[in-house]
Design an enzyme around this catalytic site. Structure first.
Site, PDB file in Angstrom:
ATOM      1  CB  CYS A 107      29.331  45.237 -46.660  1.00 48.76           C
ATOM      2  SG  CYS A 107      30.730  44.641 -47.609  1.00 48.76           S
TER       3      CYS A 107
ATOM      4  CE  LYS B 102      29.916  43.151 -32.528  1.00 41.84           C
ATOM      5  NZ  LYS B 102      30.785  42.575 -31.490  1.00 41.84           N
TER       6      LYS B 102
ATOM      7  CD1 TRP C 227      35.836  43.329 -43.186  1.00 43.10           C
ATOM      8  CD2 TRP C 227      35.134  41.648 -44.478  1.00 43.10           C
ATOM      9  NE1 TRP C 227      36.511  42.196 -42.803  1.00 43.10           N
ATOM     10  CE2 TRP C 227      36.106  41.158 -43.574  1.00 43.10           C
ATOM     11  CE3 TRP C 227      34.563  40.767 -45.383  1.00 43.10           C
ATOM     12  CZ2 TRP C 227      36.507  39.822 -43.554  1.00 43.10           C
ATOM     13  CZ3 TRP C 227      34.960  39.439 -45.370  1.00 43.10           C
ATOM     14  CH2 TRP C 227      35.924  38.988 -44.466  1.00 43.10           C
TER      15      TRP C 227
ATOM     16  CG  ASN D  68      26.652  42.573 -46.411  1.00 40.76           C
ATOM     17  OD1 ASN D  68      27.747  42.011 -46.513  1.00 40.76           O
ATOM     18  ND2 ASN D  68      25.871  42.453 -45.344  1.00 40.76           N
ATOM     19  N   GLY D  69      27.521  40.784 -49.226  1.00 46.64           N
ATOM     20  CA  GLY D  69      27.342  39.362 -49.483  1.00 46.64           C
ATOM     21  C   GLY D  69      28.268  38.894 -50.586  1.00 46.64           C
TER      22      GLY D  69
ATOM     23  CG  HIS E  70      50.574  16.390 -24.043  1.00 50.08           C
ATOM     24  ND1 HIS E  70      51.180  15.160 -23.862  1.00 50.08           N
ATOM     25  CD2 HIS E  70      49.698  16.521 -23.010  1.00 50.08           C
ATOM     26  CE1 HIS E  70      50.668  14.564 -22.795  1.00 50.08           C
ATOM     27  NE2 HIS E  70      49.768  15.378 -22.263  1.00 50.08           N
TER      28      HIS E  70
ATOM     29  CE  LYS F 191      37.305  39.491 -27.776  1.00 50.15           C
ATOM     30  NZ  LYS F 191      36.259  38.522 -27.795  1.00 50.15           N
TER      31      LYS F 191
ATOM     32  CD  GLU G  23      38.474  39.288 -31.818  1.00 49.64           C
ATOM     33  OE1 GLU G  23      37.547  39.432 -32.596  1.00 49.64           O
ATOM     34  OE2 GLU G  23      38.318  39.258 -30.575  1.00 49.64           O
TER      35      GLU G  23
ATOM     36  NE  ARG H 192      26.534  45.266 -41.459  1.00 46.94           N
ATOM     37  CZ  ARG H 192      25.921  44.185 -41.024  1.00 46.94           C
ATOM     38  NH1 ARG H 192      25.466  44.129 -39.798  1.00 46.94           N
ATOM     39  NH2 ARG H 192      25.748  43.141 -41.807  1.00 46.94           N
TER      40      ARG H 192
ATOM     41  CD  GLU I 232      36.209  35.558 -25.847  1.00 50.20           C
ATOM     42  OE1 GLU I 232      36.275  34.745 -26.781  1.00 50.20           O
ATOM     43  OE2 GLU I 232      35.788  36.714 -25.997  1.00 50.20           O
TER      44      GLU I 232
HETATM   45  C1  F6R Z   1      35.379  37.944 -31.470  1.00 52.36           C
HETATM   46  C2  F6R Z   1      34.254  38.099 -32.338  1.00 52.36           C
HETATM   47  C3  F6R Z   1      33.971  37.030 -33.328  1.00 52.36           C
HETATM   48  C4  F6R Z   1      32.484  36.657 -33.247  1.00 52.36           C
HETATM   49  C5  F6R Z   1      32.121  35.656 -34.349  1.00 52.36           C
HETATM   50  C6  F6R Z   1      30.680  35.206 -34.252  1.00 52.36           C
HETATM   51  O1  F6R Z   1      35.554  39.042 -30.637  1.00 52.36           O
HETATM   52  O2  F6R Z   1      33.542  39.048 -32.253  1.00 52.36           O
HETATM   53  O3  F6R Z   1      34.781  35.923 -33.118  1.00 52.36           O
HETATM   54  O4  F6R Z   1      32.244  36.113 -31.988  1.00 52.36           O
HETATM   55  O5  F6R Z   1      32.350  36.243 -35.592  1.00 52.36           O
HETATM   56  O6  F6R Z   1      29.801  36.281 -34.376  1.00 52.36           O
HETATM   57  P1  F6R Z   1      28.293  36.154 -33.932  1.00 52.36           P
HETATM   58  O7  F6R Z   1      28.275  35.994 -32.457  1.00 52.36           O
HETATM   59  O8  F6R Z   1      27.646  37.418 -34.395  1.00 52.36           O
HETATM   60  O9  F6R Z   1      27.731  34.932 -34.603  1.00 52.36           O
END
Ligand code: F6R
Length: 613
Positions: free
Chosen positions: A2, A608, A76, A102-103, A511, A492, A495, A28, A488
């Site tokens: 949000c 984000k 969100w 937000n929250g 395994h 990516k 996502e 956000r 990672e």
């Molecule tokens: C992946 C991504 C999320 C963040 C996670 C932690 O691309 O962006 O997995 O890495 O939500 O976010 P931060 O780093 O802001 O604590």
């Protein structure tokens, strides 16, 4: 999670500013959006499910033009699906107050029951609406919006950043925070609030980061802050050094691509001004980075989420092997509920781009309560984690807008590497010459990173991504310090392209995951030319023997030679190979998502900054 904006400008042109602010904060959360403005006609709310463009269509009749005060929200969803009626702002029964949030309000069911029993009809499924009613009721009694908000929040349990406007004799704008971030800025002619400094920056560089419990009343040229008990508080503004343009797309089609291309510069920004090559050491500011603490250190407890967790895993290899200090890495969401036992002289290290992730923050607080010394590797100056840490390493990656994190990851790994070298020096594990050699490697990595972003290198990744985009599934394998890179790469891809991808330690494949291998399944193997390259080579042979297709990313010539597709990465000392190997994987995810027509910068269901549990 949000986005909230608010503006109070004397010239009566707040609506355009609100929409501009929401556009900046759309990363956000983006399942609905809304605005509320106050003018001499009263309070008007417009809100709409869908992207911000839907709301823009809704307000283009100009009916809101001319208003001086307004708030906006991009959502969100947590409570209730993304519909028009669940979109913020929400209003009280009298239609006097509008509120964005937000929250999460944890006791909202109890508050909802109380309101319903008092005859209030709730019109949405959200936890937010109860807040609007509570503020409305208090306003009838208190007559002053800031006081009404303060009183209403005393009743609330949970986490929130809110902004509220009310019509009345003296129109006003109030905001408050407990948990999620909120910052404000005032100029002579206006006042602004936002859940991210990016929304304030077009108006002023002098930004106040509100603290938990603050209730702020804003007007042109004025900000008045009160604490939950009604006492006044002063907060000094911080000067933000970077420009709003730094957060633009800069000619790239997506933020994610722009941020991938920024990585060589980000490496330089994170590292170069901190290298003390004469002493073969790193100059960090903060007591916890001094010899005194680091030489006594018994354990490092890292807590993080998602991509930041993967950076934490890479960091753990570096600190353990270079500095000889044991490191535990936990998902923050697990750490906080596993009754952890911490030894004395533990460094609790939260790693976070935003510095606001709810689970990471809770883990940091828990570790602090258990006696650890709190620290953070973070990208957000003024964030809660930075403020609650005794010492921080700011990674200086600049604003990261693409929801899929890229440049922050590279910067976190670089920061982790520098911390490992600093700790090793503080403990006498390496001398100045060894330290210098390790740190000089950072300078060598920058041009190597650049070479991975040269047109031909990028086009090669695009070609492979386009050939494999329809694979039945993707397995990512890596060993040692590059095992987190496999995780990672898989994260990516899932996502942003919504295909199934798993990251695994290469040696663990036999395994279980090997059962997945068949023609049509693509396996990406991270294969630097290091001491485990031979083992990785056998893993590649095992996949090929079962009809799977192998894409090899790395510098080991034998692995590259046997793979079906090869993405060669320049060789570097083994510590920093993750920084290079991750780049083709980021690009691979990007080009698969592009081919599939996905919304790369705003992937479905994600946000984000995850400021709820
Ligand atoms: C992946 C991504 C999320 C963040 C996670 C932690 O691309 O962006 O997995 O890495 O939500 O976010 P931060 O780093 O802001 O604590």
């Amino acid at each position: 999670m949000c986005g909230i904006v608010g503006g109070f400008r004397r010239d009566g042109a707040v609506v355009d500013s609100l929409v501009d602010g929401l556009r900046v904060l759309e990363y956000r959360g983006y399942d609905s959006a809304g605005v509320a403005v106050v003018d001499e006609r009263g309070l008007t709310v417009r809100r709409k499910a869908g992207r911000l463009a839907e709301l823009e269509g809704e307000i283009k009749d100009g009916a809101l033009n001319g208003a001086s005060i307004g708030i906006g929200h991009t959502r969100w969803a947590t409570h209730g699906p993304p519909t028009d009626r669940n979109a913020h702002p929400h209003t009280d029964v009298a239609g006097r107050v509008a509120l964005v949030h937000n929250g999460i309000i944890e006791n909202y069911l109890e508050l909802r029951d109380e309101l319903t029993a008092a005859g209030v009809e709730l019109l949405s499924d959200t936890d937010t609406e109860v807040l609007a009613h509570l503020v409305g009721r208090e306003l009838a009694d208190a007559g002053d919006l800031a006081e009404a908000v303060r009183r209403a929040l005393v009743r609330v349990e949970g986490y929130y950043a809110i902004a509220v406007v009310a019509r009345g004799a003296e129109a006003s704008m109030v905001c408050a925070r407990h948990g999620p971030p909120l910052c404000v800025g005032v100029t002579d002619d206006a006042a602004w609030l936002g859940s991210d400094v990016l929304a304030i920056l077009p108006h002023t560089r002098e930004v106040i980061f509100l603290e938990d419990g603050d209730v702020a009343e804003l007007g042109p040229g004025s900000v008045r802050i009160v604490r939950p008990d009604g006492t006044a508080a002063e907060r000094a503004p911080k000067t933000i050094e970077w420009d709003a343009e730094d957060a633009g797309k800069g000619g790239y089609p997506h933020y994610m691509l722009k941020e991938i291309y920024e990585q060589p510069d980000v490496l330089a920004q994170t590292a170069f001004s901190r290298l003390d090559l004469d002493r073969g050491d790193v100059a960090f500011e903060g007591d916890l980075w001094d010899d005194e603490f680091l030489s006594r250190l018994e354990r490092v407890q890292i807590a993080a989420c998602g991509t930041a967790l993967h950076a934490g895993l890479v960091t753990s290899y570096m600190i353990e092997r270079l500095a000889g200090v044991p490191v535990d890495v936990d998902y923050a969401s697990e750490f906080r509920y596993r009754d952890p036992v911490l030894v004395p002289n533990t460094l609790a290290l939260a790693i976070s781009q935003s510095g606001e992730t709810a689970d990471t923050l809770a883990a940091l607080r828990l570790a602090t309560a258990l006696g650890a010394r709190p620290a953070t590797i973070c990208n957000s100056i003024g964030s809660t984690m930075v403020r609650e840490s005794e010492s921080s390493i700011l990674i200086e990656a600049g604003p990261e807008i693409g929801v899929a994190s890229t440049k922050a990851f590279v910067a976190m790994v670089v920061a982790g590497y520098m911390l490992a070298v600093r700790t090793a020096r503080a403990r006498g594990r390496i001398d100045a010459d060894a330290g210098r050699t390790l740190l000089e490697e950072l300078r060598l990595v920058r041009p190597r990173l650049e070479s991975l972003l040269a047109d031909d290198a990028v086009e090669r990744v695009r070609g492979i991504a386009e050939r494999h985009h329809d694979a039945k599934g993707f397995l990512f394998l890596g060993r040692g310090i590059n095992y987190p890179i496999a995780l990672e790469g898989a994260l990516k891809l899932k996502e942003i392209s919504y295909v199934h991808a798993e990251g695994y330690p290469a040696g663990e494949m036999k395994h279980g995951p090997i059962a997945l291998i068949e023609p049509g399944m693509s396996t990406l193997v991270v294969a630097p030319h290091d001491d485990v390259a031979e083992k990785v080579l056998s893993n590649i042979e095992q996949v090929k023997a079962r009809g799977g297709e192998v894409i090899c990313v790395g510098s080991d010539p034998d692995c590259l030679a046997v793979a079906d597709e090869a993405l060669e990465v320049p060789h570097t000392g083994s510590w920093l190979s993750p920084v290079l190997n991750v780049v083709p994987l980021q690009l691979f995810a990007y080009f698969v998502a592009l081919k599939k027509g996905c919304d790369i910068d705003k992937p479905r269901n994600l946000a984000k900054s995850v400021t709820v549990e």
